[in-house]
Design a protein around this motif. Sequence first.
Motif, PDB file in Angstrom:
ATOM      1  N   ALA A 135       0.502  26.986   2.164  1.00 25.01           N
ATOM      2  CA  ALA A 135       1.337  26.353   3.184  1.00 25.01           C
ATOM      3  C   ALA A 135       1.379  27.180   4.462  1.00 25.01           C
ATOM      4  N   GLU A 136       1.360  28.497   4.316  1.00 24.65           N
ATOM      5  CA  GLU A 136       1.521  29.382   5.481  1.00 24.65           C
ATOM      6  C   GLU A 136       0.219  29.604   6.241  1.00 24.65           C
ATOM      7  N   ARG A 137      -0.911  29.770   5.513  1.00 23.94           N
ATOM      8  CA  ARG A 137      -2.147  30.127   6.204  1.00 23.94           C
ATOM      9  C   ARG A 137      -3.366  29.299   5.814  1.00 23.94           C
ATOM     10  N   GLY A 138      -3.177  28.297   4.955  1.00 25.11           N
ATOM     11  CA  GLY A 138      -4.256  27.382   4.629  1.00 25.11           C
ATOM     12  C   GLY A 138      -5.195  27.854   3.543  1.00 25.11           C
ATOM     13  N   PHE A 139      -4.904  28.962   2.899  1.00 21.99           N
ATOM     14  CA  PHE A 139      -5.706  29.449   1.771  1.00 21.99           C
ATOM     15  C   PHE A 139      -4.866  30.419   0.953  1.00 21.99           C
ATOM     16  N   CYS A 140      -5.327  30.695  -0.262  1.00 20.35           N
ATOM     17  CA  CYS A 140      -4.643  31.669  -1.115  1.00 20.35           C
ATOM     18  C   CYS A 140      -5.671  32.564  -1.773  1.00 20.35           C
ATOM     19  N   THR A 141      -5.236  33.707  -2.233  1.00 13.81           N
ATOM     20  CA  THR A 141      -6.129  34.703  -2.815  1.00 13.81           C
ATOM     21  C   THR A 141      -5.807  34.953  -4.284  1.00 13.81           C
ATOM     22  N   CYS A 142      -6.797  35.482  -4.984  1.00 10.47           N
ATOM     23  CA  CYS A 142      -6.640  35.822  -6.403  1.00 10.47           C
ATOM     24  C   CYS A 142      -7.475  37.064  -6.668  1.00 10.47           C
ATOM     25  N   PHE A 143      -6.831  38.148  -7.045  1.00  8.43           N
ATOM     26  CA  PHE A 143      -7.510  39.427  -7.210  1.00  8.43           C
ATOM     27  C   PHE A 143      -7.719  39.754  -8.686  1.00  8.43           C
ATOM     28  N   GLY A 144      -8.743  39.117  -9.267  1.00  7.46           N
ATOM     29  CA  GLY A 144      -9.094  39.414 -10.646  1.00  7.46           C
ATOM     30  C   GLY A 144      -8.141  38.889 -11.684  1.00  7.46           C
ATOM     31  N   GLU A 145      -7.349  37.899 -11.366  1.00  8.96           N
ATOM     32  CA  GLU A 145      -6.367  37.385 -12.334  1.00  8.96           C
ATOM     33  C   GLU A 145      -7.008  36.484 -13.380  1.00  8.96           C
ATOM     34  N   TYR A 146      -8.150  35.903 -13.043  1.00  8.91           N
ATOM     35  CA  TYR A 146      -8.871  35.096 -14.020  1.00  8.91           C
ATOM     36  C   TYR A 146     -10.008  35.902 -14.648  1.00  8.91           C
ATOM     37  N   MET A 147     -10.815  36.543 -13.823  1.00  9.93           N
ATOM     38  CA  MET A 147     -11.853  37.461 -14.286  1.00  9.93           C
ATOM     39  C   MET A 147     -11.684  38.760 -13.509  1.00  9.93           C
ATOM     40  N   PRO A 148     -11.432  39.873 -14.176  1.00  7.53           N
ATOM     41  CA  PRO A 148     -11.093  41.123 -13.484  1.00  7.53           C
ATOM     42  C   PRO A 148     -12.107  41.563 -12.440  1.00  7.53           C
ATOM     43  N   SER A 149     -13.388  41.283 -12.657  1.00  5.23           N
ATOM     44  CA  SER A 149     -14.415  41.774 -11.732  1.00  5.23           C
ATOM     45  C   SER A 149     -14.687  40.826 -10.567  1.00  5.23           C
ATOM     46  N   ILE A 150     -14.018  39.659 -10.542  1.00  6.37           N
ATOM     47  CA  ILE A 150     -14.241  38.663  -9.494  1.00  6.37           C
ATOM     48  C   ILE A 150     -12.957  38.440  -8.706  1.00  6.37           C
ATOM     49  N   HIS A 151     -13.057  38.599  -7.386  1.00  4.18           N
ATOM     50  CA  HIS A 151     -11.945  38.251  -6.503  1.00  4.18           C
ATOM     51  C   HIS A 151     -12.272  36.935  -5.816  1.00  4.18           C
ATOM     52  N   ALA A 152     -11.249  36.136  -5.566  1.00  7.64           N
ATOM     53  CA  ALA A 152     -11.499  34.791  -5.053  1.00  7.64           C
ATOM     54  C   ALA A 152     -10.478  34.402  -3.997  1.00  7.64           C
ATOM     55  N   VAL A 153     -10.903  33.481  -3.151  1.00 15.72           N
ATOM     56  CA  VAL A 153     -10.019  32.852  -2.178  1.00 15.72           C
ATOM     57  C   VAL A 153     -10.268  31.354  -2.274  1.00 15.72           C
ATOM     58  N   ALA A 154      -9.242  30.547  -2.071  1.00 13.98           N
ATOM     59  CA  ALA A 154      -9.393  29.096  -2.183  1.00 13.98           C
ATOM     60  C   ALA A 154      -8.548  28.409  -1.129  1.00 13.98           C
TER      61      ALA A 154
END
Length: 292
Positions: free
Chosen positions: A209-228
């Motif tokens: 809502a604030e910036r049009g994307f969100c981040t995920c720092f290894g919460e699904y796979m520890p070695s992969i960081h993601a933005v969506a």
Amino acid sequence: MIEDTPSHSLPATMLSAEAMLAESAGDAAFATTLAKGLIVLEAFDAAAPLLGNMQISVRTGIPRPTVARLTHTLAELGYLRYDPTLSKYGLGTRALRIVRPLLADMPFRQLARPLMQDLAVSVRGTVSIGLLDGPSIVYVETARSGDVGPHSPDIGLPIPVVRTAMGRAAAALLPDDEAALLATRLAATDATTWESYAELYGSGLAQCAERGFCTCFGEYMPSIHAVAAPLFRAKSLQRTFAINCGIPEFRLQPGQLEAEIGPRLRALAASIRALVGEAEPVIPQRANAAAR
């Protein structure tokens, strides 16, 4: 032949038959046998392409005698194939016929893919589009560049909403009533996971809502960081789509995901919407989902 001991537990993105059937209790029009047959088909995944009746029973919660009748019927219809040497079943070719019309009803994927590939090559990661499906989000298109680490997305792969940036970005598009129902279902599906990730899930919705994307720092796979980023909520059948970019952690500089790749993905989402004639979504501000 005696079946092997099941080596895989119920997939995290899949409700047990007991839970799914309980949701439809009291619905006189609900076809229970059909539902159980579809649950059997969903028991198979890339990690377990062949399953015996006992393994299916453990994965789904459906009693083994019922599973045996269902697998026999599905095999006769061509939706399963039977390996007599292993006494196990796998998905049959006929199952592909169900998927084709669904994918054909998303023609924007072909328009989006060249743009996705450009970003994937630029950041040396993956760029994918997902479709919200209850407590899961399912990949419907993906582009990748070279070695992308241990997670190689593919069409049809479900991943959990609560632990992923793409799931949170899709959930951010939901109207308030649907967002509340989804949060309730996420908590009921896996209370332990919800307790661990609800605050991060709520934070992801707020970031969208604030910036049009969100981040995920290894919460699904520890070695992969993601933005969506939220993509759009299609008028047809109210399908909800999000787009993500996943990059191996070792390729990222501190702050790069938020400062560079997030804005680029947000711009990519806007370009895809322009190509397919979808308006920019209005993302509602919400109270943290963990507080519900």
